[in-house]
Design an enzyme around this catalytic site. Structure first.
Site, PDB file in Angstrom:
ATOM      1  N   SER A   1       6.126  87.484  -0.854  1.00 37.73           N
ATOM      2  CA  SER A   1       7.539  87.305  -0.985  1.00 37.73           C
ATOM      3  C   SER A   1       8.041  87.937  -2.025  1.00 37.73           C
ATOM      4  O   SER A   1       9.443  88.144  -2.249  1.00 37.73           O
ATOM      5  CB  SER A   1       7.609  85.859  -1.089  1.00 37.73           C
ATOM      6  OG  SER A   1       6.702  85.440  -2.170  1.00 37.73           O
TER       7      SER A   1
ATOM      8  N   HIS B   1       7.664  83.455   5.143  1.00 33.77           N
ATOM      9  CA  HIS B   1       8.745  84.259   5.168  1.00 33.77           C
ATOM     10  C   HIS B   1       9.049  85.216   6.223  1.00 33.77           C
ATOM     11  O   HIS B   1       9.331  86.249   6.261  1.00 33.77           O
ATOM     12  CB  HIS B   1       8.538  85.166   3.727  1.00 33.77           C
ATOM     13  CG  HIS B   1       8.599  84.497   2.521  1.00 33.77           C
ATOM     14  ND1 HIS B   1      10.092  84.278   2.099  1.00 33.77           N
ATOM     15  CD2 HIS B   1       8.007  83.672   1.606  1.00 33.77           C
ATOM     16  CE1 HIS B   1      10.133  83.395   0.909  1.00 33.77           C
ATOM     17  NE2 HIS B   1       8.923  83.449   0.558  1.00 33.77           N
TER      18      HIS B   1
ATOM     19  N   LYS C   1      12.449  77.188   5.210  1.00 38.44           N
ATOM     20  CA  LYS C   1      12.989  78.658   4.974  1.00 38.44           C
ATOM     21  C   LYS C   1      13.926  78.894   6.349  1.00 38.44           C
ATOM     22  O   LYS C   1      15.007  78.178   6.269  1.00 38.44           O
ATOM     23  CB  LYS C   1      12.062  79.672   4.703  1.00 38.44           C
ATOM     24  CG  LYS C   1      11.323  79.370   3.388  1.00 38.44           C
ATOM     25  CD  LYS C   1      10.377  80.584   3.128  1.00 38.44           C
ATOM     26  CE  LYS C   1       9.987  80.382   1.555  1.00 38.44           C
ATOM     27  NZ  LYS C   1       9.300  79.190   1.019  1.00 38.44           N
TER      28      LYS C   1
END
Length: 394
Positions: free
Chosen positions: A184, A212, A241
């Site tokens: 990330s 991610h 996310k």
């Protein structure tokens, strides 16, 4: 004793501040979106993990509201006592189906998922081979496990193979390779095809933290295994996310693995279950992702446009294909100063520096999302150009 202890803590904080490493938080007074309100000021938000722009999506808000009336606000219990509703299992099954795994198990966050994964599955006779840039939650989870530990240099497949050979020579019963799907801080993708090949050669299990990537990487948005077209054994991830941006983590994998984690994963056994509103919104988020081809196209179109704009301005960028696009600056104080000046220009970004990244590798990590419009990106590029020139970065 207490005074001495607090004095020591105060001195530590002063040292952090003097080195330009003190992290300060700004208060947002609007929903998370492409543009947000901070201290009465409207700013373009380039540093959220809101990849698909779902954090303020009306369908998720409606799903969360609709769950509270019939199901309540919170569960007030852990899952195995009296904290499991039918929608908890519905979300777990939908996650497993989406990720092409047998089953899934929910946690309060992916940090808890990674913290609870390794210890129930592996013992002193086993080995974990971990990428050097893995997320802190993987590192902490591995520390809680009695398995032997090996570390390979980030995405270095030769070093990974050397570690696998060493683990086998040391007599490991089972070997698990642990890696982030996307690193990330850099936006780099793990080399899953080669990792899978090496795992098959040395009889190892592949575990991937796909926080991610889930929701937008790959043709179906199912993450880095979907992107590369490979099968991994265990996936961990988050609802916090791309899948709505709230909270909640999960582990997806083979049925026996999930069944054993329900019996022995400590963060699952000793933490309250997710509240119904979060679970219902998570179910809706998966539906939107499964129909989200246009959102993914918008996200990667924005990423391509943004990267090209920064390169044209002359910024030092890390290469990549992910919507994480770091602007490399080197020093923590410079990253802090640039972030502050960009905020004055109407752009919200954060400086990343030690201990989040190594010393001397401070940066501003920009992140694209599908909610950003071209005129917002143009305004942000103009601000980056102005501040970059003022600070002699470009």
């Amino acid at each position: 004793m207490a005074d001495a202890f607090l004095s020591h803590i105060t001195d530590t904080l002063a040292q952090i501040d003097s080195e330009g490493l003190y992290k300060r938080e700004r208060m947002i007074t609007s929903p998370q979106s492409g543009e947000i309100t901070v201290g009465g000021k409207n700013v373009i938000n380039l540093c959220a993990n809101n990849y698909l722009g779902l954090a303020d999506h009306p369908a998720l808000i409606d799903a969360a509201k609709g769950a509270m009336e019939p199901r309540g606000f919170g569960m007030a219990s852990v899952r195995f006592i009296c904290g499991t509703q039918d929608i908890h299992r519905e979300l777990e099954q939908k996650l497993a189906q989406f990720l092409k795994q047998d089953d899934a198990i929910l946690f309060a966050a992916c940090f808890d998922a990674n913290g609870g994964l390794f210890e129930p599955l592996l013992g002193p006779e086993d080995a974990i081979v971990s990428d050097s840039l893995n997320h802190a939650s993987i590192i902490d989870g591995v520390r809680l496990c009695k398995a032997k530990r090996y570390r390979y240099q980030n995405n270095d497949m030769n070093d990974l193979e050397a570690s696998l050979k060493q683990a086998r020579e040391d007599g490991a019963r089972h070997i698990m390779i642990a890696t982030d799907g996307v690193f990330s801080m850099d936006g780099y993708l793990a080399n899953l095809p080669k990792i899978r090949e090496l795992a098959d050669t040395y009889g190892a299990i592949v575990m991937v933290d796909d926080c991610h990537a889930t929701g937008f990487m790959g043709p179906n948005g199912a993450g880095t295994p979907d992107h590369f077209g490979v099968k991994v054994d265990i996936l961990t991830g988050t609802l916090g996310k791309a899948l709505g941006g709230a909270i909640g983590g999960y582990i997806a994998g083979p049925q026996p693995v999930i069944d054993l984690l329900r019996q022995r994963a400590r963060p699952y056994l000793f933490s309250n279950s997710l509240p119904p509103a979060i679970v219902a919104a998570g179910i809706e988020a998966i539906r939107l992702v499964e129909e989200g081809e246009m959102l993914r196209a918008q996200l990667f179109g924005n990423a391509k446009y943004w990267r090209a704009g920064l390169e044209k301005l002359g910024f030092d960028l890390l290469p990549g294909e992910h919507p994480i696009i770091p602007v490399m600056l080197g020093e923590a104080t410079l990253a802090q100063e640039m972030a502050a000046r960009l905020f004055d220009e109407g752009v919200y970004v954060s400086g990343f520096f030690f201990p989040v990244v190594p010393r001397g590798q401070a940066r501003i990590r920009t992140q694209m999302n599908a909610a950003l419009k071209k005129d917002e990106l143009d305004r942000a590029l103009a601000a980056f150009g102005k501040v970059g020139k003022d600070l002699r970065v470009i």
